[in-house]
Design a protein around this motif. Structure first.
Motif, PDB file in Angstrom:
ATOM      1  N   ALA A 239       0.828  -1.206   0.000  1.00 33.07           N
ATOM      2  CA  ALA A 239       0.000   0.000   0.000  1.00 33.07           C
ATOM      3  C   ALA A 239       0.863   1.257   0.000  1.00 33.07           C
TER       4      ALA A 239
ATOM      5  N   TYR B  53      -7.178   3.804  -5.679  1.00 31.28           N
ATOM      6  CA  TYR B  53      -7.226   2.652  -4.770  1.00 31.28           C
ATOM      7  C   TYR B  53      -6.436   2.848  -3.472  1.00 31.28           C
ATOM      8  N   PRO B  54      -5.151   3.290  -3.547  1.00 32.22           N
ATOM      9  CA  PRO B  54      -4.375   3.375  -2.302  1.00 32.22           C
ATOM     10  C   PRO B  54      -4.887   4.449  -1.348  1.00 32.22           C
TER      11      PRO B  54
ATOM     12  N   LYS C  39     -13.667  -3.956  -2.763  1.00 28.35           N
ATOM     13  CA  LYS C  39     -12.643  -3.015  -3.257  1.00 28.35           C
ATOM     14  C   LYS C  39     -11.524  -3.745  -4.019  1.00 28.35           C
TER      15      LYS C  39
ATOM     16  N   MET D 170      -1.387  -1.573  -7.152  1.00 32.66           N
ATOM     17  CA  MET D 170      -2.206  -0.612  -6.410  1.00 32.66           C
ATOM     18  C   MET D 170      -2.233  -0.948  -4.926  1.00 32.66           C
ATOM     19  N   GLY D 171      -1.517  -2.008  -4.557  1.00 31.01           N
ATOM     20  CA  GLY D 171      -1.415  -2.331  -3.136  1.00 31.01           C
ATOM     21  C   GLY D 171      -2.241  -3.535  -2.694  1.00 31.01           C
ATOM     22  N   VAL D 172      -2.792  -4.307  -3.635  1.00 30.86           N
ATOM     23  CA  VAL D 172      -3.544  -5.506  -3.266  1.00 30.86           C
ATOM     24  C   VAL D 172      -2.541  -6.628  -2.998  1.00 30.86           C
TER      25      VAL D 172
ATOM     26  N   THR E 148      -8.455   5.383  -1.025  1.00 28.96           N
ATOM     27  CA  THR E 148      -9.853   5.298  -0.615  1.00 28.96           C
ATOM     28  C   THR E 148     -10.008   4.350   0.576  1.00 28.96           C
TER      29      THR E 148
ATOM     30  N   ALA F 299     -10.295  -3.820  -8.168  1.00 33.46           N
ATOM     31  CA  ALA F 299      -8.938  -3.607  -8.685  1.00 33.46           C
ATOM     32  C   ALA F 299      -8.491  -4.802  -9.514  1.00 33.46           C
TER      33      ALA F 299
END
Lengths: 372, 337
Positions: free
Chosen positions: A75, A105-106, B214, B229-231, A108, B218
């Motif tokens: 993240a 995305y990072p 969420k 995106m950080g997943v 919200t 993504a």
């Protein structure tokens, strides 16, 4: 010295535990563009995937804005860096706005709902890639070039400090390529975005990059400013070009020359000879060219395509020094092509060349140009 | 228009669901009028009707709604997982895998118990689902196209089905009766005894799926983008496949395999809501799955009353055309690669 945003030291990148590229080192100040070039399969994508955290670092260090890549959570990394990949993206029933909004995305919350601020950022990103009018259209219904711009908007909406792009111009036509690269240039200059990308089009790489790194045979073959890389024979060696030429001064790519005894003599100059050199090469007819000044627009191309080029030094007062050899060569040809270059005082020798061809009974073909 | 569309669709969907529930409760060999239902619920109805409604109709109707919702949601999660609109628990053979293991478990357990305990059947169904999903995944990774996925799924499903039929043929006479109606897929065996544990699995799983909306969004852009995106892709995929298997396994354990709900429902939901946003489509798939199964069950038990149609025949009539339409649309777009 500007603030360092991205630094890679002695990086070994690869898949699993098998190294593909070794000893990659670069340091990028904020707002610079680094372009990786080199033959296919040399490991450009592997480097990009490793410095973006998609593949694990085999050895060496990657520092992002002063923090080690290995120490960043996914993240946290996503807030520093975003990507534009070659992956085919085919989401069903998503508008271009929704795709671009994924970039938030990072930032919200739990359910990924967009705030008014988020929407504003996405709209601004779309506007910067000139895709604001696409916002409500279905992502799958727009063209390849538009889709690539929307994906770029997604990457920009992520508000990264570093942007990594893997061959962003593949599948784009020439206008779309220019558009995309000028958007990148704008982001780097106006918003201090640091950009690392790979490109196939070396001529474009030369124009857009602050730094160029050539990757060949699993290692860094050359690295430096475009002025350093695109001089001499570096590009030829990087790509291992045996046949054909890459002209560093004009950035043009030429096919291999036709060998043999010249059958045609082209009397050109000031760029008028270019289409004839290329047409003759296309038809595989060996030819000679002359007499050219060595600073002539077409001199490089003539050198790489003609069997023989008769030339005189740049800004010479007359062409007398080359006339004798040129006339001998011309009289051995079957035909002479007059490219239509204006004859003035310094290139008067070319008029005499044409005259001696006529008196020897060699056909002289001439194209009429409007400016004459 | 776009802003109002989603809440409006949810409102309409809820109303349709309430209508179907009342209709399903009322229609049957003994019709019960809506006002009689109200009387029964307040405890002042006719004793015979009360028994029919509470002991027979309620578990069946509520079960159809619950299990239908689970199937719809399971289909959506599988489609997100494979990033392929053709995925669904039945189409990919996952239901058949669950059915095979449940069948083995039943034959084995019925030697020791009068009735097989729900928890054992559930575990067997879950194991079967995971097994087939793993197998399909193995192939899908190698050749990532819609048709491959479909073919592998159908083939795996057929193998599981023939093994199950083989087992049923050789099972004891007494077991066969039990196995047969279940293995065809039907809501007729539902009681509160198996509905309550099913609800205890399905409802939390559905809630959990909503929490995943969420990263599911993504993931629509692909694994690499999701990661960038950080997943945490690895654990996300594991969670996704566990949830979808849990949902479809629960359905298979108590109602048998039911065809095409999982693949058709999310697709219709996307069309009606005009979006693919998981936060909308997850609850929408659940509600539409409920409605779809209520309607199909109602048709199955009323069209040829007093005998019942096979539930899967009814769901297939509505569901299979959706799959065909999806395939046609895909090949028209020339992106079946």
């Amino acid at each position: 010295m500007r603030e360092i945003s991205f630094s890679v030291q002695a990086l070994t990148a690869g898949y699993g535990n098998i190294p593909v590229v070794r000893d990659v080192t670069f340091t990028l100040p904020k707002g610079t563009i680094l372009t990786l070039i080199g033959p296919n399969g040399a490991g450009k994508s592997t480097i990009l995937r490793t410095i973006s955290g998609q593949l694990s670092v085999l050895s060496g260090t990657v520092m992002i804005c002063g923090k080690a890549l290995s120490g960043l959570s996914p993240a946290a990394l996503a807030r520093e860096m975003s990507l534009l990949l070659t992956d085919r993206v085919r989401p069903e029933m998503m508008t271009c706005f929704e795709v671009a909004a994924m970039g938030r995305y990072p930032y919200t919350g739990r359910f990924g709902r967009l705030t008014a601020g988020d929407r504003q950022i996405v709209r601004s990103a779309l506007a910067r890639v000139h895709a604001d009018d696409l916002a409500e259209q279905d992502f799958l219904a727009v063209s390849d070039g538009q889709r690539q711009r929307v994906l770029l908007a997604r990457a920009l909406a992520q508000e990264p400090k570093i942007l990594i792009l893997d061959e962003p111009t593949s599948y784009l036509d020439i206008r779309q390529k220019i558009e995309l690269l000028s958007i990148l240039l704008e982001e780097a200059r106006e918003r201090q975005l640091t950009i690392v990308m790979s490109l196939h089009e070396i001529d474009l790489a030369e124009k857009v990059s602050d730094l160029v790194m050539g990757i060949r045979d699993s290692c860094v073959f050359c690295s430096g400013t475009p002025e350093e890389i695109f001089a001499g024979d570096t590009i030829r060696h990087l790509y291992g070009i045996q046949e054909g030429t890459f002209l560093t001064r004009t950035g043009s790519i030429e096919l291999p020359r036709t060998r043999g005894n010249s059958r045609i003599f082209v009397v050109g100059g000031a760029g008028f000879g270019l289409p004839f050199y290329r047409a003759l090469t296309r038809k595989r007819i060996p030819f000679s060219a002359g007499i050219l000044f060595e600073n002539d627009l077409e001199y490089g191309t003539a050198l790489s395509l003609a069997v023989r080029v008769h030339s005189v030094p740049a800004f010479a007062r007359t062409m007398e020094t080359a006339f004798g050899e040129a006339e001998k060569d011309l009289l051995a040809c079957q035909a002479v092509l007059d490219a239509g270059t204006r004859i003035g005082e310094t290139n008067a020798a070319n008029a005499r060349l044409l005259a001696s061809a006529r008196s020897a009974g060699i056909p002289v073909w001439r194209t009429i140009h409007e400016q004459d | 228009m776009k802003k109002i569309r989603i809440p409006l669709m949810f409102l309409l969907l809820t109303l349709a669901l309430l209508f179907l529930l009342t209709l399903s409760l009322g229609i049957g060999s003994v019709p019960i009028a809506p006002n009689e239902i109200r009387q029964i619920l307040t405890g002042s109805g006719d004793a015979r009707l009360t028994r029919i409604l509470l002991d027979i109709r309620f578990p069946r109707v509520l079960g159809a709604a619950l299990l239908g919702g689970a199937l719809g949601l399971s289909g959506f999660l599988l489609q997100a997982f494979f990033r392929n609109p053709i995925a669904g628990p039945y189409v990919l053979g996952i239901s058949s895998g669950a059915r095979l293991l449940v069948c083995i478990a039943m034959i084995f357990l019925l030697r020791f118990f009068a009735a097989a305990p729900f928890i054992c059947l559930m575990a067997a169904a879950f194991a079967g689902s995971l097994l087939v999903t793993g197998l399909v995944l193995l192939f899908a990774r190698r050749v990532p196209s819609m048709s491959t996925l479909l073919v592998v799924g159908i083939m795996t499903g057929s193998i599981c089905t023939s093994l199950t039929d083989f087992l049923i043929t050789f099972a004891n006479e007494a077991d066969v009766v039990n196995l047969h109606s279940w293995s065809m897929g039907s809501f007729s065996a539902l009681t509160f005894a198996n509905l309550v544990p099913a609800a205890l699995i399905i409802l939390p799983a559905a809630f959990f799926a909503l929490l995943l909306s969420k990263p599911v969004g993504a993931y629509l852009l692909g694994e690499n983008y999701a990661r960038s995106m950080g997943v945490n892709v690895r654990s996300f995929r594991l969670l996704l496949i566990t949830l979808s298997s849990l949902l479809s396994a629960t359905v298979t354990a108590i109602a048998g395999p039911i065809s095409f709900v999982g693949v058709a429902v999310p697709h219709i939901a996307r069309l009606l809501f005009g979006t693919t946003r998981p936060l909308v489509i997850i609850p929408a798939s659940f509600l539409m799955g409920s409605g779809f199964c209520l309607l199909c069950d109602l048709i199955a038990r009323t069209v040829l009353a007093p005998s019942e149609l096979m539930l899967s025949s009814v769901t297939a009539v509505f569901g299979a055309p959706v799959v065909i339409a999806l395939m046609l649309r895909k090949s028209r777009r020339r992106e079946n690669a």
